[in-house]
Structures are given as C-alpha cells and as structure tokens.
Design a protein around this motif. Structure first.
Motif, short mmCIF file in Angstrom:
data_model
loop_
_atom_site.label_atom_id
_atom_site.label_comp_id
_atom_site.label_asym_id
_atom_site.label_seq_id
_atom_site.Cartn_x
_atom_site.Cartn_y
_atom_site.Cartn_z
N ASP A 126 0.85 -1.18 0.00
CA ASP A 126 0.00 0.00 0.00
C ASP A 126 0.89 1.24 0.00
OD1 ASP A 126 -1.72 2.07 0.43
OD2 ASP A 126 -2.66 1.24 2.23
N ILE A 127 0.91 1.95 -1.11
CA ILE A 127 1.70 3.19 -1.19
C ILE A 127 0.76 4.38 -1.41
CG2 ILE A 127 3.86 2.12 -1.90
CD1 ILE A 127 3.20 2.85 -4.78
N SER A 128 -0.38 4.35 -0.72
CA SER A 128 -1.30 5.48 -0.78
C SER A 128 -0.55 6.74 -0.35
CB SER A 128 -2.48 5.24 0.14
OG SER A 128 -3.20 4.11 -0.26
N GLY A 129 -0.67 7.76 -1.14
CA GLY A 129 0.06 9.00 -0.92
C GLY A 129 0.97 9.33 -2.08
N ILE A 130 1.30 8.31 -2.87
CA ILE A 130 2.16 8.55 -4.02
C ILE A 130 1.47 9.43 -5.05
CG2 ILE A 130 1.42 6.57 -5.41
CD1 ILE A 130 5.05 7.77 -4.86
N GLU A 131 0.13 9.54 -4.95
CA GLU A 131 -0.60 10.39 -5.88
C GLU A 131 -0.25 11.87 -5.72
OE1 GLU A 131 -1.79 8.37 -3.65
OE2 GLU A 131 -3.60 9.10 -2.68
N LEU A 132 0.37 12.23 -4.60
CA LEU A 132 0.78 13.62 -4.40
C LEU A 132 2.15 13.90 -5.00
CD1 LEU A 132 -0.45 14.07 -0.74
CD2 LEU A 132 -1.36 15.21 -2.76
N ALA A 133 2.83 12.86 -5.44
CA ALA A 133 4.17 13.03 -6.02
C ALA A 133 4.06 13.37 -7.51
CB ALA A 133 4.97 11.74 -5.83
N PRO A 134 5.13 13.88 -8.11
CA PRO A 134 5.13 14.13 -9.56
C PRO A 134 4.90 12.83 -10.33
CG PRO A 134 6.99 15.22 -8.51
CD PRO A 134 6.38 14.34 -7.47
N ARG A 135 4.42 12.97 -11.57
CA ARG A 135 4.07 11.77 -12.35
C ARG A 135 5.27 10.83 -12.51
NH1 ARG A 135 0.38 11.72 -17.60
NH2 ARG A 135 -1.13 11.36 -15.95
N ARG A 136 6.45 11.37 -12.74
CA ARG A 136 7.63 10.49 -12.92
C ARG A 136 7.85 9.64 -11.68
NH1 ARG A 136 13.04 10.21 -11.92
NH2 ARG A 136 13.12 12.20 -10.79
N HIS A 137 7.69 10.22 -10.51
CA HIS A 137 7.87 9.47 -9.28
C HIS A 137 6.75 8.44 -9.10
CE1 HIS A 137 10.46 12.87 -7.30
NE2 HIS A 137 10.99 12.35 -8.40
N ARG A 138 5.53 8.81 -9.47
CA ARG A 138 4.43 7.86 -9.35
C ARG A 138 4.64 6.64 -10.25
NH1 ARG A 138 1.34 12.54 -10.34
NH2 ARG A 138 0.35 11.62 -12.19
N LEU A 139 4.97 6.89 -11.50
CA LEU A 139 5.18 5.78 -12.43
C LEU A 139 6.38 4.94 -12.03
CD1 LEU A 139 4.41 7.50 -15.86
CD2 LEU A 139 2.90 6.11 -14.44
N THR A 140 7.42 5.59 -11.51
CA THR A 140 8.59 4.84 -11.05
C THR A 140 8.22 3.91 -9.91
OG1 THR A 140 10.07 6.65 -11.68
CG2 THR A 140 10.94 5.02 -10.14
N ALA A 141 7.39 4.40 -8.98
CA ALA A 141 6.97 3.57 -7.86
C ALA A 141 6.11 2.40 -8.33
CB ALA A 141 6.21 4.41 -6.84
N TYR A 142 5.20 2.64 -9.28
CA TYR A 142 4.35 1.58 -9.78
C TYR A 142 5.15 0.51 -10.53
CZ TYR A 142 0.52 4.91 -8.92
OH TYR A 142 -0.35 5.78 -8.34
N LEU A 143 6.18 0.93 -11.27
CA LEU A 143 6.93 0.01 -12.13
C LEU A 143 8.19 -0.54 -11.47
CD1 LEU A 143 6.63 2.00 -15.49
CD2 LEU A 143 5.47 -0.14 -14.89
N ALA A 144 8.44 -0.16 -10.21
CA ALA A 144 9.69 -0.57 -9.55
C ALA A 144 9.79 -2.09 -9.43
CB ALA A 144 9.77 0.08 -8.17
N GLY A 145 8.68 -2.76 -9.11
CA GLY A 145 8.73 -4.22 -8.97
C GLY A 145 9.03 -4.91 -10.27
N ILE A 146 8.38 -4.47 -11.35
CA ILE A 146 8.65 -5.06 -12.67
C ILE A 146 10.10 -4.81 -13.06
CG2 ILE A 146 8.08 -4.90 -15.13
CD1 ILE A 146 5.22 -4.29 -14.33
N ALA A 147 10.61 -3.60 -12.79
CA ALA A 147 12.00 -3.29 -13.11
C ALA A 147 12.95 -4.20 -12.35
CB ALA A 147 12.29 -1.82 -12.77
N LEU A 148 12.61 -4.52 -11.10
CA LEU A 148 13.49 -5.41 -10.33
C LEU A 148 13.49 -6.82 -10.94
CD1 LEU A 148 14.39 -5.63 -6.77
CD2 LEU A 148 13.23 -7.67 -7.63
N ASN A 149 12.30 -7.34 -11.30
CA ASN A 149 12.25 -8.66 -11.91
C ASN A 149 13.03 -8.71 -13.21
OD1 ASN A 149 9.65 -8.80 -10.11
ND2 ASN A 149 10.00 -10.89 -10.81
N LEU A 150 12.90 -7.67 -14.02
CA LEU A 150 13.65 -7.63 -15.28
C LEU A 150 15.15 -7.53 -15.04
CD1 LEU A 150 11.38 -5.27 -17.43
CD2 LEU A 150 11.70 -7.73 -17.71
#
Length: 449
Positions: free
Chosen positions: A236-260
């Motif tokens: 649960d990373i509720s609150g990331i919606e207050l961050a800039p879009r680049r930070h939001r997308l980075t947080a959402y895609l961080a897990g996929i980036a780690l697997n890759l």
C-alpha cells in the motif's frame, strides 16, 4: 504476484466536491449535547498538515500521516487554502462567492473535512484523531533511499535489459522452459527450492515498491492479500498520488523493473555455463522464476502494477471500482431485457430507475471505464474458468496423491516427498483462505464504521 495500492480507493471513497445543502444553526460556537462542535460563520478551524497537488481539472488534497486523500474541484481546494490561512467559515464563503459567483456551504464542507481527519481543531474544541496506520520498515527514511528515484536508474535497468536481449538473440537456447524448473529428480526438493526462491523474489519485488515510495516520502505498508484465486503480497503506497508523475510511475513500475533486472543478470550469468551442469540448471530455474510473475502483471483486471500505471495515464480516480459498477449496471440491464416485458407505465417510478454510473464521470474517464469493464469481465471469467478447469483439479490430484503416498510401505524418500507436497501446496491454499477471510472481515468492519 503483487498489487500496489494507489490513489483510487481513498479518492473515490472520500468524495470529489464540496457539499451544499445542510443549514447550520448560527448560534455562538459551542458543543452540541451529544455531538461534534457547532460550526457557525464565525468559527475558525485548524487544519492538519495537508499536501496539495493539481491533477487535470481537480486538486488532490491529502494527509500523509493517515494516508487519506481526496480529489476536490478548484473551489474545494481554494476553500481548504482559505481555511488553512485562518479565515472563518463566513469569510471563506464570502471570498469564494466573490471569486466564483457561486454559493458554498462551508460549514458542511468543514464537517466533511473533519470526517476525513483533516481538521485538528474546530473553534476551541479539538477533533479526535485516529491512530495513523503503521508503516513497514519505519526506520527506513527517504534520505536513505533517495537514489531509488534518480533519473539514471531507469537507464541502467534499460542497459542491463538490452545486454540480456542481445545475448538471447545470439543464444536462443538460453530461453528457459517449464522443464528447467524440474532441475532435480526429487519433487520435494523442486517444490521447496521453488517456493523459497519464488517468495524471495516476491519480497524483493514488493520491497522495490516500498523503497521507491519511501524515497518520495510515502510510508508504505506490505501485507498479504488475494486477487481472485491468487495469493499475493501487496504494498500500500497510498500518498504517491501527491508526487510528480515520474515518481508515481517509477513507484508503480519498480517491482517489474526489479524482476527484469534479476532476469537480465541471470541471463548474463547463464551464458558462460555449460548446459547440463548443476550451475546451468539452477540458473535456468531461477531465470524462469524471475520471469513468471511478469505475464501476471498484464492481468490489469486484478489490479496489478500495470493497472495503476493504466489508471494514472487515463486520469481515472478509481478505474477498478467504476469499471465494476458499470459492468454490474450492464449486467442488470441485460437481465431485465431477457425477462418478460412489464406493462408500460407512464413516467418512471423511483424504484425502477437504474442510472448509468459512468454517466457522472468526465468524458475521458467514462470512455476508459467502459473499455476497462470489458477487460474486467472477460479477464475475470477466464481466470475463474482456468481455476475450475485446471488449477483446482491439479491441486486436488496432487494432494490426494500425497496422502496416498504416506505410510510405512512407501519408504523414507516417498514419505518425505508426500509430506513436502502437503505442507507446501496445502499450506499455500490454507494461507489463501485465511488471508481472504481476514481481509473480508476488515472490509466489512471498515464498511460498518
């Protein structure tokens, strides 16, 4: 499998506009006999520390301490600004009237803010505050992990992935198949090692979400959850919606980036090994385990990481909730049309009305929600069908075989193998049931509250 909780739920539950309609007694500020403090035109309020970010035609207002957020129109955000600056309820109404030419019931609006936990004090009366939710790894501070949001990091991941792709193009034989998971002739060893490696990768995947969100100042909390028949770990990373879009997308895609990144590193490590050796088999099995969660991320109807990317890019507040409501609406209409047509009556009775829930949404959200509802229905049906036709029969067959494999006539190796299957496979199914029931009770308690 993971689910990264995003802004949709909090924003949709909290409401999206200022309230109007309830008249407030204009008596002196005081406390009702058995209720909250009265709010009059002279009342001033003290707000908690709130964060604000503009998003299209609305404003996201939230309190990071309680992870409560709401989407407000411009007038609502302006009212929060004026109240936070110390203006009374009456002066705030006058200012908004002068700026917009419209009337607003700010007393009612203050009540809504108090219900959200945004108000610390109304007049001379303190507003009871809820205990903030606990965060995972509270000792981890944003300064410790600020590099997780460095713009060079995605480039490094892309470079590592490109190097792995080049190797696979030259050596397509390195692509793993399902047989690579059967690296040992002992099924118990395969199950135990696969479970250990799979859960380790899953934990690392979720930690990537948590670390990236923490770098953006969002607490974050990891927990077990269920998505249809899947047992998942979600952050649960509720609150990331207050961050800039680049930070939001980075947080959402961080897990996929780690697997890759892990998979790419394993490809580079696998290339120089000799096929058939223990090292080659282990690396190939680990590579397949790192890649297996990625197709699941495309199942956006289960609110995976890519779902939150899709929700952010489409500008929807609650893509899943609105899509589910629209799908139910369409299902009700289809069922009614299949029944015998009732006698036509002039007008529409209150009990017969069934409005399209997507009609209240902005045009860009309405289109996205209606398309997503199709994906939601088709994907959910396909998943449940696969579970009934494949997963459940296989699990039952394995469990029955394991039970029959117990006893003195099957030797030590046979008994160990059977017990391992029962513990690993049976344990996962029991854990799914316990997690589902616990989360269901939590949702019911929250709804009752």
């Amino acid at each position: 499998m993971t689910d990264t909780a995003g802004p949709a739920a909090d924003a949709s539950e909290a409401g999206t506009s200022t309230s109007t309609g309830t008249d407030i007694d204009a008596a002196a500020v005081g406390t009702a006999a058995d209720g909250p403090p009265r709010i009059t035109p002279t009342t001033r309020v003290l707000l908690h520390d709130l964060a604000v970010r503009r998003d299209r035609d609305e404003w996201i207002v939230g309190r990071m301490a309680t992870r409560t957020f709401v989407a407000l129109p411009a007038a609502g955000a302006r009212a929060v600004e004026l109240l936070g600056a110390g203006l009374s309820v009456g002066r705030t109404e006058e200012s908004l009237r002068a700026e917009t030419g419209e009337e607003f019931d700010i007393a009612d609006f203050v009540g809504d803010l108090a219900a959200l936990g945004f108000v610390a004090r109304i007049g001379d009366h303190a507003v009871p505050d809820a205990e903030p939710p606990r965060a995972s790894l509270p000792w981890l501070r944003p300064r410790h992990v600020r590099l997780a949001l460095h713009p060079v990091l995605p480039l490094l991941v892309a470079a590592l992935l490109a190097a792995a792709v080049v190797v696979l193009v030259r050596r397509p034989d390195l692509l793993p198949g399902y047989r690579d998971l059967l690296w040992s002739r002992h099924g118990s060893v395969v199950l135990l090692s696969g479970a250990a490696a799979g859960w380790t990768l899953l934990l690392a995947h979720e930690l990537a979400h948590l670390v990236t969100a923490r770098a953006a100042g969002v607490p974050g909390k990891m927990r077990l959850g269920t998505r249809l028949q899947f047992l998942v770990m979600q952050t649960d990373i509720s609150g990331i919606e207050l961050a800039p879009r680049r930070h939001r997308l980075t947080a959402y895609l961080a897990g996929i980036a780690l697997n890759l990144s892990v998979a790419s590193s394993l490809v580079l490590a696998l290339a120089p090994t000799e096929p058939g050796t223990t090292a080659h088999r282990l690396l190939a099995a680990a590579l397949l385990l790192a890649l297996l969660p990625l197709p699941f991320q495309c199942m956006v109807f289960t609110r995976t990481d890519l779902y939150f990317v899709l929700q952010d890019l489409t500008g929807c507040r609650d893509l899943y909730g609105d899509g589910l409501a629209y799908a139910r609406y369409r299902a009700r209409r289809s069922l009614r049309s299949a029944r015998t047509v009732r006698t036509v009556r002039r007008g529409v009775r209150a009990g017969d009305r069934d409005d399209d829930p997507s009609a209240r949404l902005p045009a860009h959200e309405r289109r996205a929600v209606r398309l997503y509802s199709v994906v939601l229905v088709v994907g959910t049906a396909a998943c449940l069908t696969f579970m009934a036709a494949v997963t459940l029969p296989v699990d039952i067959a394995l469990l029955v075989r394991a039970v029959r494999g117990l006893g003195p006539g099957h030797g030590l190796a046979g008994n160990v193998d059977a017990v391992t299957v029962l513990v690993v496979l049976g344990g996962v199914n029991v854990l799914w049931l316990v997690t589902w029931w616990r989360n269901r009770r939590s949702r019911r308690s929250a709804g009752a509250t």
